[in-house]
Design a protein around this motif. Structure first.
Motif, PDB file in Angstrom:
ATOM      1  N   MET A 160       0.614   5.723  -0.189  1.00 39.18           N
ATOM      2  CA  MET A 160      -0.182   6.955  -0.185  1.00 39.18           C
ATOM      3  C   MET A 160       0.785   8.125  -0.306  1.00 39.18           C
TER       4      MET A 160
ATOM      5  N   ASN B 215       0.832  -1.205   0.000  1.00 41.86           N
ATOM      6  CA  ASN B 215       0.000   0.000   0.000  1.00 41.86           C
ATOM      7  C   ASN B 215       0.868   1.257   0.000  1.00 41.86           C
TER       8      ASN B 215
ATOM      9  N   ALA C  42      -3.586   7.345  -3.432  1.00 44.42           N
ATOM     10  CA  ALA C  42      -3.353   6.084  -2.723  1.00 44.42           C
ATOM     11  C   ALA C  42      -3.528   4.917  -3.670  1.00 44.42           C
TER      12      ALA C  42
ATOM     13  N   LEU D 236      -4.067   0.989  -2.884  1.00 37.70           N
ATOM     14  CA  LEU D 236      -4.308   0.069  -1.778  1.00 37.70           C
ATOM     15  C   LEU D 236      -4.598  -1.324  -2.305  1.00 37.70           C
ATOM     16  N   TYR D 237      -4.019  -2.300  -1.672  1.00 38.94           N
ATOM     17  CA  TYR D 237      -4.233  -3.690  -2.036  1.00 38.94           C
ATOM     18  C   TYR D 237      -5.036  -4.348  -0.924  1.00 38.94           C
TER      19      TYR D 237
END
Length: 174
Positions: free
Chosen positions: A134, A132, A164, A166-167
């Motif tokens: 950001m 992740n 961002a 994000l996984y």
């Protein structure tokens, strides 16, 4: 080396070790272990109760690491009004790299204020945790509360944005 020079070095070393209050760093690392500080240069100012570390500064405690080009530690006054008290504020500038467990924060400048237990990172801020990522221009991290906010460009009409990637946690196929 002259006796005066040796005495000055010993006083500076004592100030460095005595002025660092482990309680002030406990917020950055939950374990109260020893603190290791390395830098190319060190200076202390008794009247300002200020320690300045410059050149490839690295501060370690437990699994917490802070690296920067220079770090200033501002101390309060000891109870009773004399001497160095706990760290009130820490300012880290240039090539900032902060690791706390699995989270990595990079930026240009960070200011930690013990009164509100908050670290503010500014510049080109990048936060990673695992895969992740950001990015933004200002990160405000309240250490005790575990709360984080990210701004694109606070206080301006800039069209900057927080980004961002994000996984989500992968779940096994059924």
């Amino acid at each position: 080396m002259s006796r005066k020079h040796t005495s000055t070095l010993m006083i500076m070393a004592a100030l460095s070790l005595g002025a660092l209050a482990p309680q002030a760093w406990a917020q950055l690392s939950p374990k109260r272990g020893p603190i290791s500080i390395g830098s190319d240069d060190f200076a202390a100012s008794e009247p300002e109760r200020l320690q300045t570390y410059t050149g490839r500064v690295e501060i370690l405690q437990d699994n917490t690491r802070l690296r920067a080009d220079n770090v200033k530690m501002f101390h309060g006054t000891k109870p009773g009004g004399t001497g160095w008290g706990e760290v009130d504020r820490i300012e880290a500038n240039g090539n900032l790299y902060f690791v706390n467990g699995t989270q990595v924060i990079k930026g240009d400048k960070a200011v930690y204020t013990s009164a509100d237990d908050t670290m503010v990172v500014t510049g080109d801020v990048i936060v990673t945790q695992g895969e992740n990522v950001m990015t933004g221009n200002r990160l405000v991290y309240n250490v005790a509360a575990g709360r984080t906010t990210m701004d694109a460009t606070p206080g301006t009409q800039s069209k900057g944005r927080v980004r961002a990637v994000l996984y989500p946690d992968s779940k096994p196929a059924q």
